[in-house]
Design a protein around this motif. Structure first.
Motif, PDB file in Angstrom:
ATOM      1  N   ILE A 149       2.809  12.126   2.922  1.00  8.94           N
ATOM      2  CA  ILE A 149       3.611  10.897   2.500  1.00  8.94           C
ATOM      3  C   ILE A 149       2.655   9.960   1.927  1.00  8.94           C
ATOM      4  N   TRP A 150       2.798   9.569   0.846  1.00  5.76           N
ATOM      5  CA  TRP A 150       1.904   8.749   0.126  1.00  5.76           C
ATOM      6  C   TRP A 150       2.399   7.202   0.024  1.00  5.76           C
ATOM      7  N   ASP A 151       1.235   6.263   0.200  1.00  4.32           N
ATOM      8  CA  ASP A 151       1.213   4.952   0.238  1.00  4.32           C
ATOM      9  C   ASP A 151       1.327   4.622  -1.527  1.00  4.32           C
ATOM     10  N   LEU A 152       2.284   4.288  -2.127  1.00  6.41           N
ATOM     11  CA  LEU A 152       2.428   4.086  -3.239  1.00  6.41           C
ATOM     12  C   LEU A 152       1.741   3.006  -3.961  1.00  6.41           C
ATOM     13  N   ASN A 153       1.494   2.132  -3.182  1.00 10.23           N
ATOM     14  CA  ASN A 153       0.742   1.040  -3.647  1.00 10.23           C
ATOM     15  C   ASN A 153      -1.125   1.072  -3.822  1.00 10.23           C
ATOM     16  N   ASN A 154      -1.373   1.997  -2.792  1.00 13.79           N
ATOM     17  CA  ASN A 154      -2.667   1.901  -2.769  1.00 13.79           C
ATOM     18  C   ASN A 154      -3.350   3.363  -3.040  1.00 13.79           C
ATOM     19  N   TRP A 155      -2.298   4.406  -3.024  1.00  7.74           N
ATOM     20  CA  TRP A 155      -2.594   5.580  -3.449  1.00  7.74           C
ATOM     21  C   TRP A 155      -3.340   6.376  -2.673  1.00  7.74           C
ATOM     22  N   ASN A 156      -3.142   6.274  -1.218  1.00 13.12           N
ATOM     23  CA  ASN A 156      -3.777   7.171  -0.240  1.00 13.12           C
ATOM     24  C   ASN A 156      -2.752   7.717   0.524  1.00 13.12           C
ATOM     25  N   VAL A 157      -2.973   8.750   1.458  1.00 13.41           N
ATOM     26  CA  VAL A 157      -2.210   9.232   2.230  1.00 13.41           C
ATOM     27  C   VAL A 157      -1.621   8.451   3.349  1.00 13.41           C
TER      28      VAL A 157
END
Length: 242
Positions: free
Chosen positions: A16-24
């Motif tokens: 599941i990805w953090d769409l702002n910081n592009w990390n898991v």
């Protein structure tokens, strides 16, 4: 169920990805059957019909936790499915106590996502359900409302249960870039949730839908475009169906 065949199951984990910081941001644990013996929904209905859904759900939770690479808990969460009937089961609170005693490192790292199955729709009105959700929170677990997007009853639950996460059904994601109605609804939910909970958009499969989700300021996303489920060890569950 006497003389039943053995059903091999495995936990797989989708990022599941953090769409702002592009990390898991975390991983969702799914119960699957690697040999293609049965569809997961059919196995749950079989368990429900045999009166052993609680045992299957508990085994799936344990499998998801014990097979997860423990080092990943340092900077991510694990989301596990929980049926309302399991949550209000008289043995569940004791199970939670034993779970924390055996795996204290999962506190504040496991999110129980409560499944909106039609077969258990009536359970959401029971006072016990809210009490059990509060019990999970007191024990250091977060709660997610899973598959949000089906009617006003679910919207009422968003208000009543103060979940830490709201997982929007893939219905909102499919052709999101085309549908003004879906865009408007997603935007409203994102704005509503901004101060008190986190929206997770499921089922992201297309680049254009991902781009639109980012424009709508959806904070967290999940789907095969962002990462497919990863496998773990295989276990056998024939004893549950006896």
């Amino acid at each position: 169920m006497r003389n039943s065949a053995a059903y091999k199951m495995e936990s797989v984990y989708q990022p599941i990805w953090d769409l702002n910081n592009w990390n898991v941001f975390g991983y969702e644990a799914f119960l699957t059957f690697p040999d293609g013996q049965m569809d997961i929904e059919k196995i749950y209905e079989l368990a429900r019909g045999k009166g052993c859904l609680y045992e299957l759900n508990i085994k799936a939770i344990l499998n998801a936790i014990t097979c997860f690479p423990i080092e990943r808990l340092d900077d991510s969460l694990i989301f596990v499915n929980l049926f309302p009937s399991t949550l209000i089961h008289h043995q569940f609170e004791k199970f939670v106590e034993r779970l924390l005693k055996q795996y204290p490192q999962i506190q504040e790292k496991v999110v129980f996502q409560i499944n909106h199955t039609p077969s258990e729709k009536h359970l959401w009105d029971l006072p016990d359900l809210k009490d059990k959700i509060n019990m999970l929170k007191k024990n250091g677990f977060d709660v997610a409302l899973y598959g949000v997007g089906n009617g006003t009853a679910v919207l009422q639950q968003i208000v009543d249960f103060s979940a830490s996460y709201i997982k929007l059904d893939r219905h909102f994601t499919k052709e999101l870039y085309r549908s003004k109605e879906k865009q408007h609804m997603v935007s409203l939910l994102v704005q509503y949730a901004k101060q008190q909970t986190t929206i997770i958009l499921e089922g992201i499969e297309k680049e254009m839908d991902l781009a639109k989700a980012k424009l709508l300021k959806v904070p967290v996303g999940q789907g095969n475009l962002l990462g497919k489920p990863e496998k773990s060890a295989v276990h056998t569950i024939e004893d549950i169906f006896r």
